[in-house]
Scaffold this motif. Sequence first.
Motif, PDB file in Angstrom:
ATOM      1  N   TYR A 158       0.839  -1.205   0.000  1.00 61.04           N
ATOM      2  CA  TYR A 158       0.000   0.000   0.000  1.00 61.04           C
ATOM      3  C   TYR A 158       0.872   1.252   0.000  1.00 61.04           C
ATOM      4  CZ  TYR A 158      -3.476   3.447   1.448  1.00 61.04           C
ATOM      5  OH  TYR A 158      -4.288   4.555   1.505  1.00 61.04           O
ATOM      6  N   HIS A 159       1.909   1.260   0.833  1.00 58.30           N
ATOM      7  CA  HIS A 159       2.848   2.384   0.810  1.00 58.30           C
ATOM      8  C   HIS A 159       3.405   2.578  -0.600  1.00 58.30           C
ATOM      9  CE1 HIS A 159       3.864   1.348   5.289  1.00 58.30           C
ATOM     10  NE2 HIS A 159       2.739   2.021   5.185  1.00 58.30           N
ATOM     11  N   ASP A 160       3.745   1.476  -1.244  1.00 52.83           N
ATOM     12  CA  ASP A 160       4.332   1.551  -2.583  1.00 52.83           C
ATOM     13  C   ASP A 160       3.328   2.099  -3.595  1.00 52.83           C
ATOM     14  OD1 ASP A 160       6.675   1.006  -4.222  1.00 52.83           O
ATOM     15  OD2 ASP A 160       5.510  -0.601  -5.145  1.00 52.83           O
ATOM     16  N   ALA A 161       2.060   1.728  -3.451  1.00 55.33           N
ATOM     17  CA  ALA A 161       1.027   2.250  -4.354  1.00 55.33           C
ATOM     18  C   ALA A 161       0.872   3.763  -4.177  1.00 55.33           C
ATOM     19  CB  ALA A 161      -0.304   1.540  -4.092  1.00 55.33           C
ATOM     20  N   LEU A 162       0.900   4.238  -2.919  1.00 54.44           N
ATOM     21  CA  LEU A 162       0.831   5.683  -2.681  1.00 54.44           C
ATOM     22  C   LEU A 162       2.059   6.385  -3.250  1.00 54.44           C
ATOM     23  CD1 LEU A 162      -0.406   5.790   1.037  1.00 54.44           C
ATOM     24  CD2 LEU A 162      -1.760   6.270  -1.018  1.00 54.44           C
ATOM     25  N   PHE A 163       3.224   5.804  -3.038  1.00 52.31           N
ATOM     26  CA  PHE A 163       4.480   6.353  -3.551  1.00 52.31           C
ATOM     27  C   PHE A 163       4.414   6.521  -5.074  1.00 52.31           C
ATOM     28  CE2 PHE A 163       8.591   5.141  -5.456  1.00 52.31           C
ATOM     29  CZ  PHE A 163       9.425   6.144  -4.955  1.00 52.31           C
ATOM     30  N   LYS A 164       3.921   5.509  -5.758  1.00 51.41           N
ATOM     31  CA  LYS A 164       3.823   5.564  -7.219  1.00 51.41           C
ATOM     32  C   LYS A 164       2.705   6.489  -7.673  1.00 51.41           C
ATOM     33  CE  LYS A 164       5.824   0.970  -7.876  1.00 51.41           C
ATOM     34  NZ  LYS A 164       5.533  -0.476  -8.078  1.00 51.41           N
ATOM     35  N   ARG A 165       1.578   6.443  -6.975  1.00 53.13           N
ATOM     36  CA  ARG A 165       0.468   7.335  -7.325  1.00 53.13           C
ATOM     37  C   ARG A 165       0.892   8.795  -7.270  1.00 53.13           C
ATOM     38  NH1 ARG A 165      -4.077   8.526  -2.942  1.00 53.13           N
ATOM     39  NH2 ARG A 165      -2.265   9.713  -2.217  1.00 53.13           N
ATOM     40  N   ASP A 166       1.653   9.144  -6.225  1.00 52.87           N
ATOM     41  CA  ASP A 166       2.040  10.539  -6.009  1.00 52.87           C
ATOM     42  C   ASP A 166       3.354  10.903  -6.683  1.00 52.87           C
ATOM     43  OD1 ASP A 166      -0.248  10.712  -4.513  1.00 52.87           O
ATOM     44  OD2 ASP A 166       0.752  10.524  -2.584  1.00 52.87           O
ATOM     45  N   LYS A 167       3.944   9.930  -7.408  1.00 59.20           N
ATOM     46  CA  LYS A 167       5.166  10.179  -8.182  1.00 59.20           C
ATOM     47  C   LYS A 167       6.259  10.818  -7.317  1.00 59.20           C
ATOM     48  CE  LYS A 167       2.857  10.567 -12.678  1.00 59.20           C
ATOM     49  NZ  LYS A 167       1.507  10.151 -12.250  1.00 59.20           N
ATOM     50  N   LEU A 168       6.471  10.250  -6.124  1.00 63.50           N
ATOM     51  CA  LEU A 168       7.515  10.755  -5.248  1.00 63.50           C
ATOM     52  C   LEU A 168       8.887  10.316  -5.758  1.00 63.50           C
ATOM     53  CD1 LEU A 168       5.969  10.075  -1.719  1.00 63.50           C
ATOM     54  CD2 LEU A 168       5.804  12.134  -3.134  1.00 63.50           C
ATOM     55  N   GLU A 169       9.876  11.093  -5.435  1.00 62.42           N
ATOM     56  CA  GLU A 169      11.241  10.759  -5.824  1.00 62.42           C
ATOM     57  C   GLU A 169      11.854   9.848  -4.772  1.00 62.42           C
ATOM     58  OE1 GLU A 169      15.520  12.964  -6.840  1.00 62.42           O
ATOM     59  OE2 GLU A 169      13.695  14.161  -6.507  1.00 62.42           O
ATOM     60  N   GLY A 170      12.371   8.718  -5.208  1.00 57.91           N
ATOM     61  CA  GLY A 170      12.922   7.759  -4.267  1.00 57.91           C
ATOM     62  C   GLY A 170      14.429   7.833  -4.160  1.00 57.91           C
ATOM     63  N   PRO A 171      14.996   7.057  -3.261  1.00 57.77           N
ATOM     64  CA  PRO A 171      14.272   6.166  -2.352  1.00 57.77           C
ATOM     65  C   PRO A 171      13.611   6.921  -1.197  1.00 57.77           C
ATOM     66  CG  PRO A 171      16.621   6.018  -1.921  1.00 57.77           C
ATOM     67  CD  PRO A 171      16.463   6.897  -3.125  1.00 57.77           C
ATOM     68  N   VAL A 172      12.476   6.384  -0.761  1.00 59.12           N
ATOM     69  CA  VAL A 172      11.738   6.913   0.382  1.00 59.12           C
ATOM     70  C   VAL A 172      11.612   5.813   1.433  1.00 59.12           C
ATOM     71  CG1 VAL A 172       9.444   7.645   1.169  1.00 59.12           C
ATOM     72  CG2 VAL A 172      10.446   8.682  -0.874  1.00 59.12           C
ATOM     73  N   ALA A 173      11.846   6.169   2.675  1.00 59.03           N
ATOM     74  CA  ALA A 173      11.615   5.254   3.790  1.00 59.03           C
ATOM     75  C   ALA A 173      10.310   5.647   4.464  1.00 59.03           C
ATOM     76  CB  ALA A 173      12.761   5.311   4.788  1.00 59.03           C
TER      77      ALA A 173
END
Length: 368
Positions: A158-173
Amino acid sequence: MYRVIGLMSGTSLDGVDAALIETDGGMWITPVAGAEQPYAKPERARLQAAVDAALKWKFEGPEPAEFADAEIALTEAHARAVESVLAAAGLTVADIDLIGFHGQTVLHRAPSAGRKGATRQIGDGEALARRLGIDVVYDLRSADVAAGGHGAPLATLYHDALFKRDKLEGPVAVLNLGGVANVSWLGEGDPVAFDTGPASGLLDAWCEETIDQSFDQNGELAAKGEVDDDALARLMAHPYFALTPPKSLDRWDFSLDPVRGLSPEDGAATLTAFTAQTVADAISRMGAPQRILASGGGRKNPVMVAAIAERLGHAVEPGEAVNWNGDLMEAQAFAWLAVRSLKKLPLSLPSTTGVPQPMTGGRLAEAP
């Protein structure tokens, strides 16, 4: 598209988080409403009795009678939480397609060499479906554990889906500070997840034991104390920290014995430092994140968050910094996972729970 309510009751036994979202089980995720339903004292006592019985049971022999008694209280509290979130959204039971019901973890045993793990979440999905008249997906961890995984953490996809949905720049912890702390490492191939150690669980137990309070509000107790280096070293010597991810633990895998004999203030300071050090060590081993986003009750403890940030040399931001709801993150995750269960999509990966292959799971209780 599904309109679904997720329900989560953490190891702190303080109450039920309920989150209503609209989702397809992928990157389409729209939060609608949320509610927090505290347990009444008698309910919490029945749940604690089930946990105490589970610690004696240790997956050996018949299940304790306390489980069935606690399930009755648990079901009613979760039903009230659903009714609260429906009221907040101005909706009725007929408007909801599905409920994702995590239940209450009373005992968790990680897999080890030559032995599969075991996990027990009490929660009667069939009874909840009858009580509310809504289909319920429950028992979301058992299939992963049966296949050889840890069954935790489960919120990572779920975290990963939000990360991809919001197009955040990784890596994110993504750091969850509940009773146990866990981290999701996103943006470098498959997401990686594991429990880092205790978060607020030991500290809460210390506060209950020494000052008759359920938690260290705003870190005020720890702020008045000094870290005891010897006690901290004893805590850090636990063999869990030498294990490589994926890995998981039970809130009760750690003891307050190393801090017993300290003042309430010094014990709180030492336990807060313990959480901070183990979180910082875990994230540092993963690499250098662009951002650290925190969810769970521990993110509201400024002393704990500052101690983590100091050890990492990196800001720790609340999930709200990217418009995520840090209070309802896990409840939302179990709503999302319920839809994926219905669609037979993976709930976990080898990199998140150590399961041999991507694994779906959950059981469906259909409303009468």
